[in-house]
Scaffold this motif. Structure first.
Motif, PDB file in Angstrom:
ATOM      1  N   HIS A 686      -3.267  62.634  -1.656  1.00 24.91           N
ATOM      2  CA  HIS A 686      -2.789  62.283  -0.316  1.00 24.91           C
ATOM      3  C   HIS A 686      -2.026  63.439   0.320  1.00 24.91           C
ATOM      4  CE1 HIS A 686       0.020  60.533   2.652  1.00 24.91           C
ATOM      5  NE2 HIS A 686      -0.982  59.713   2.903  1.00 24.91           N
ATOM      6  N   SER A 687      -1.121  64.053  -0.447  1.00 24.21           N
ATOM      7  CA  SER A 687      -0.306  65.144   0.087  1.00 24.21           C
ATOM      8  C   SER A 687      -1.164  66.313   0.537  1.00 24.21           C
ATOM      9  CB  SER A 687       0.700  65.597  -0.976  1.00 24.21           C
ATOM     10  OG  SER A 687       1.514  66.639  -0.498  1.00 24.21           O
ATOM     11  N   ASN A 688      -2.149  66.679  -0.295  1.00 25.22           N
ATOM     12  CA  ASN A 688      -3.039  67.780   0.077  1.00 25.22           C
ATOM     13  C   ASN A 688      -3.802  67.466   1.359  1.00 25.22           C
ATOM     14  OD1 ASN A 688      -2.327  69.344  -2.119  1.00 25.22           O
ATOM     15  ND2 ASN A 688      -3.987  68.605  -3.408  1.00 25.22           N
ATOM     16  N   GLN A 689      -4.316  66.256   1.446  1.00 25.73           N
ATOM     17  CA  GLN A 689      -5.092  65.895   2.635  1.00 25.73           C
ATOM     18  C   GLN A 689      -4.229  65.909   3.891  1.00 25.73           C
ATOM     19  OE1 GLN A 689      -8.219  63.338   2.941  1.00 25.73           O
ATOM     20  NE2 GLN A 689      -9.121  63.930   0.996  1.00 25.73           N
ATOM     21  N   GLU A 690      -2.985  65.470   3.769  1.00 29.35           N
ATOM     22  CA  GLU A 690      -2.101  65.495   4.936  1.00 29.35           C
ATOM     23  C   GLU A 690      -1.763  66.926   5.340  1.00 29.35           C
ATOM     24  OE1 GLU A 690      -1.051  62.751   6.888  1.00 29.35           O
ATOM     25  OE2 GLU A 690      -2.801  62.091   5.748  1.00 29.35           O
ATOM     26  N   SER A 691      -1.639  67.818   4.358  1.00 28.50           N
ATOM     27  CA  SER A 691      -1.406  69.230   4.682  1.00 28.50           C
ATOM     28  C   SER A 691      -2.616  69.822   5.387  1.00 28.50           C
ATOM     29  CB  SER A 691      -1.104  70.023   3.402  1.00 28.50           C
ATOM     30  OG  SER A 691       0.087  69.587   2.799  1.00 28.50           O
ATOM     31  N   TRP A 692      -3.811  69.503   4.872  1.00 29.56           N
ATOM     32  CA  TRP A 692      -5.025  70.010   5.517  1.00 29.56           C
ATOM     33  C   TRP A 692      -5.169  69.431   6.926  1.00 29.56           C
ATOM     34  CZ3 TRP A 692      -7.941  68.346   0.507  1.00 29.56           C
ATOM     35  CH2 TRP A 692      -7.573  69.202  -0.530  1.00 29.56           C
ATOM     36  N   ARG A 693      -4.825  68.167   7.093  1.00 26.64           N
ATOM     37  CA  ARG A 693      -4.866  67.545   8.421  1.00 26.64           C
ATOM     38  C   ARG A 693      -3.926  68.288   9.376  1.00 26.64           C
ATOM     39  NH1 ARG A 693      -6.269  62.286   9.374  1.00 26.64           N
ATOM     40  NH2 ARG A 693      -5.885  61.790   7.170  1.00 26.64           N
ATOM     41  N   PHE A 694      -2.744  68.649   8.868  1.00 28.76           N
ATOM     42  CA  PHE A 694      -1.768  69.374   9.677  1.00 28.76           C
ATOM     43  C   PHE A 694      -2.348  70.708  10.144  1.00 28.76           C
ATOM     44  CE2 PHE A 694       1.912  72.028  10.501  1.00 28.76           C
ATOM     45  CZ  PHE A 694       2.871  71.159  11.014  1.00 28.76           C
ATOM     46  N   ILE A 695      -3.053  71.411   9.237  1.00 28.41           N
ATOM     47  CA  ILE A 695      -3.644  72.696   9.594  1.00 28.41           C
ATOM     48  C   ILE A 695      -4.730  72.522  10.660  1.00 28.41           C
ATOM     49  CG2 ILE A 695      -5.049  74.607   8.719  1.00 28.41           C
ATOM     50  CD1 ILE A 695      -3.575  74.254   6.027  1.00 28.41           C
ATOM     51  N   TYR A 696      -5.611  71.547  10.465  1.00 32.90           N
ATOM     52  CA  TYR A 696      -6.679  71.325  11.452  1.00 32.90           C
ATOM     53  C   TYR A 696      -6.114  70.932  12.816  1.00 32.90           C
ATOM     54  CZ  TYR A 696     -10.780  71.845   8.478  1.00 32.90           C
ATOM     55  OH  TYR A 696     -11.780  72.355   7.682  1.00 32.90           O
ATOM     56  N   ASN A 697      -5.195  69.979  12.814  1.00 33.42           N
ATOM     57  CA  ASN A 697      -4.694  69.455  14.085  1.00 33.42           C
ATOM     58  C   ASN A 697      -3.835  70.452  14.846  1.00 33.42           C
ATOM     59  OD1 ASN A 697      -5.972  67.072  13.452  1.00 33.42           O
ATOM     60  ND2 ASN A 697      -4.116  65.968  12.897  1.00 33.42           N
ATOM     61  N   ASN A 698      -3.032  71.240  14.134  1.00 32.87           N
ATOM     62  CA  ASN A 698      -2.034  72.072  14.807  1.00 32.87           C
ATOM     63  C   ASN A 698      -2.375  73.554  14.855  1.00 32.87           C
ATOM     64  OD1 ASN A 698       0.055  69.948  15.314  1.00 32.87           O
ATOM     65  ND2 ASN A 698      -0.011  69.806  13.084  1.00 32.87           N
ATOM     66  N   LEU A 699      -3.054  74.078  13.844  1.00 31.30           N
ATOM     67  CA  LEU A 699      -3.387  75.500  13.839  1.00 31.30           C
ATOM     68  C   LEU A 699      -4.792  75.773  14.356  1.00 31.30           C
ATOM     69  CD1 LEU A 699      -1.832  76.760  10.458  1.00 31.30           C
ATOM     70  CD2 LEU A 699      -0.763  76.465  12.706  1.00 31.30           C
ATOM     71  N   LEU A 700      -5.717  74.843  14.085  1.00 33.59           N
ATOM     72  CA  LEU A 700      -7.104  75.059  14.490  1.00 33.59           C
ATOM     73  C   LEU A 700      -7.505  74.254  15.719  1.00 33.59           C
ATOM     74  CD1 LEU A 700      -8.725  75.099  10.929  1.00 33.59           C
ATOM     75  CD2 LEU A 700      -8.375  77.052  12.453  1.00 33.59           C
TER      76      LEU A 700
END
Length: 710
Positions: A686-700
């Motif tokens: 869960h933690s990894n997926q939320e971090s990846w979600r953060f990268i997609y939503n905010n950086l990409l």
């Protein structure tokens, strides 16, 4: 948060200048890794595993695992034969709370049989006994007869014999001990152990939500300035009887480090340090009487780190110390009375560790960061004349597996652009043969992100390293988000010129993320000289160094200055929180995991080493607290913490969250019920997926791909 001296790099890096030399046509001829290869473990054959070398059977044969079978390999000829003895020799284990012994014949014998849990079973050097703790008391069992001997009787919930108090486990003896605080003499006739009294150590309550009513886990945890455990050191005969206590006053405000038996078992040496941690002494203890004699005394203006080892020469010819008292860690040979015989190494470079002492030929083998602070090499130095020889070659980082006696060594060598190789080398530096190459058959078929090691300059003129991985499909004129992954703690750098393949890192390079790792002045590249800057203001120089490096990054034509993100855990979480507050004008986003937010909330030994006590340094504690700069926060931070973290208490993030809420700041927060200092299993997914979600939503600026949820 005991400083880890030699961490592996967090990210591999790639260079824009190298990237732009690859034509679009060439890039199109190669393929990208797939989602399944990056996140699901599907093989790509970009890299392959090196031989699984598991140490040495003796000075002439190393042990290699091939599947489930171990082989003994002749170093000179390469001939191998099945190795039948247990890898690592006879050993002891715990099964269902009881102690089991496995001998050279591979047969397992149960040694204890009771309802209570045994901990840290440790085989005596002569292989006849196993010492362990049970209910905070110290015991041993004789293997041949299964006869138990109990050495102590006062173990309680606050009195521990041979079992370390929390702050000693975490910061002094170290996590690899698993709380073990007893040590066999080389002749197996005595056991030294520490006795801890946590009565005056404050209790920190950790709440668990389990069950209908929940419960509190009360931990004896000394925060900065709090009373520490009272400690005394004793020696008891293996046959039992009264403990002989070393001649110290356990009520003094002091620390004891790892003890070391002399080779002849006639003396036990103990490290002692004052509460300020700027004076380290070594005492020789008479095991029969407890009388102590001062052997060594070192003082520094800032702090002193414990010695991880005190190697002794045969026949009482002396001992080695690795001290950074000059500002750089170097080797010193002392006589047994403590007087200095000679300094063996010198210069503005760092000795890592002594690997082997060839007593017959009077040669010491050690690793050091001499050719480059970002690489390790193997050297030998003569005790006779001080002549030093480099044994590894080329511009590579080396991980060394030394044979007993030092006749051979196996090196796993690489750099940022060269996948790891393994070679067998003799003690003159001559390569006997290559053992393996991790470069896979499909390496040249993929768009592999290239690597670059760069340096940046701090505002006061220091030069420090960082690594950069550029996107593999860069488009001229396009600006890309930057993800900076750091740790940042003292003597715990992450920037090295070494290969570390990561499919996940490759994925983000394909997605268009610039990945960066940065080391600050206290990371080890500048030795103790660089670390001394941070005394009494832990975190300020470090975040300013990161700001200086990131300002340079933001000035580059490929940088999207609206999408600069830092991420890290523990000390790296603290740095991330400081980046989004103290450095709010430079960093837009952050992912802070199990972060310290105020050094008053962390443990005594680690914190006071760098900060002194809150009473001695109130201004320093205020200046280094994240909450002091919370009003500057204007980006977006994602904070995570385990509810039962017994290292960095969740109290840290709660106090920061309270401050943000009172300031009406927007942020993200995710807690992980029941988790400690980091987590695995389903929580990790869960933690990894939320971090990846953060990268997609905010950086990409992309929606989180649905494939991640499958």
């Amino acid at each position: 948060m005991r400083s880890v001296h030699w961490l592996r790099p967090t990210y591999l890096t790639g260079a824009a200048c190298l990237m732009l030399t690859i034509s679009t046509t060439q890039a199109q001829e190669k393929q990208d890794i797939t989602f399944e290869q990056a996140f699901k473990g599907k093989p790509s054959n970009i890299t392959v595993a090196l031989p699984a070398v598991k140490g040495w059977a003796d000075s002439e044969h190393f042990i290699e695992l091939r599947g489930k079978q171990a082989y003994s390999v002749d170093a000179r000829t390469g001939k191998s034969e099945i190795y039948t003895a247990p890898v690592g020799g006879p050993h002891v284990d715990i099964h269902d709370n009881d102690v089991f012994y496995t001998g050279n014949d591979g047969k397992e014998i149960q040694l204890t049989n009771d309802k209570d849990q045994e901990k840290n079973p440790t085989l005596s050097p002569d292989g006849k006994y196993v010492a362990f703790t049970r209910n905070n008391d110290l015991y041993s069992v004789e293997i041949a007869t299964k006869k138990e001997t109990r050495y102590t009787n006062d173990g309680t919930d606050v009195i521990y014999n041979g079992w370390a108090s929390w702050v000693y486990y975490e910061e002094i003896l170290g996590r690899p001990t698993h709380y073990r605080a007893f040590w066999w003499s080389p002749d197996s006739k005595n056991i030294a152990y520490m006795h801890f009294d946590d009565t005056k150590v404050p209790v920190f309550p950790i709440y668990s939500e389990k069950g209908q009513h929940g419960y509190l886990e009360n931990t004896r945890y000394p925060k900065a300035g709090d009373p520490n455990p009272a400690v005394k050191l004793g020696v008891v005969p293996v046959t039992g009887g009264a403990t002989v206590w070393a001649d110290f006053n356990e009520k003094d405000d002091q620390y004891f480090g790892m003890p070391f038996w002399t080779a002849d078992s006639k003396s036990l040496w103990i490290q002692w340090m004052n509460r300020d941690q700027n004076n380290l002494k070594i005492y020789s203890i008479n095991p029969a009487s407890g009388v102590k004699k001062e052997i060594y005394d070192e003082k520094q203006k800032t702090w002193i780190d414990w010695f991880d080892a005190v190697p002794f020469l045969d026949n009482n010819k002396g001992f080695l110390l690795q001290s950074d008292k000059t500002g750089w860690s170097q080797l010193y040979l002392h006589n047994m009375d403590g007087s200095l015989k000679k300094q063996l190494t010198a210069g503005n470079w760092t000795v890592k560790e002594v690997l082997e002492i060839d007593q017959k030929n009077e040669v010491i083998y050690f690793t050091a960061r001499k050719e480059s602070s970002a690489r390790f090499d193997l050297y030998k130095v003569s005790l006779r004349n001080g002549a030093m020889t480099r044994l590894t070659n080329g511009n590579y980082n080396n991980v060394i597996n030394m044979a007993p006696g030092g006749k051979y060594f196996i090196t796993t060598y690489s750099n940022l652009s060269s996948p790891s190789k393994m070679a067998l080398v003799d003690n003159n530096g001559k390569v006997i043969r290559e053992l393996g190459d991790s470069k896979g058959s499909a390496f040249d078929q993929f768009n592999v992100a290239k690597t670059e090691l760069r340096t940046y300059k701090t505002r006061d003129g220091l030069e420090l390293p960082m690594t950069i991985t550029m996107p593999v499909h860069m488009q001229p004129g396009k600006k890309y988000p930057i993800l900076i992954s750091i740790y940042g703690g003292p003597n715990a750098g992450t920037v090295y010129d070494t290969w570390k393949w990561s499919n996940m890192q490759q994925w983000w390079a394909q997605e268009g993320v610039i990945q960066v790792a940065i080391d600050n002045r206290s990371s080890g590249h500048l030795g103790k000289t660089g670390m001394n800057y941070i005394h009494r203001k832990l975190g300020i120089y470090e975040i300013e160094d990161y700001i200086d490096a990131t300002k340079w990054l933001r000035e580059q034509p490929w940088a999207d200055t609206n999408k600069v993100c830092m991420t890290g855990g523990s000390f790296g979480g603290y740095m991330t929180c400081m980046a989004l507050t103290y450095g709010a004008d430079v960093f837009n986003y952050g992912m802070a995991n199990f972060a310290v937010t105020d050094w008053q909330l962390y443990d005594s030994h680690y914190t006071e080493r760098y900060m002194d006590t809150p009473a001695d340094n109130p201004d320093g504690y205020k200046a280094t607290a994240v909450m002091t700069y919370a009003d500057k926060y204007k980006g977006l931070i994602r904070i995570t913490h385990g509810t039962m973290d017994d290292n960095v208490h969740m109290q840290n993030c709660i106090q920061l969250i309270d401050k943000f809420e009172n300031l009406n700041k927007h942020f993200e927060f995710m807690l992980y019920p029941g988790e400690r200092h980091g987590w695995g299993g389903l929580k990790s997914v869960h933690s990894n997926q939320e971090s990846w979600r953060f990268i997609y939503n905010n950086l990409l600026d992309k929606s989180f791909p649905a494939v991640f949820g499958k």
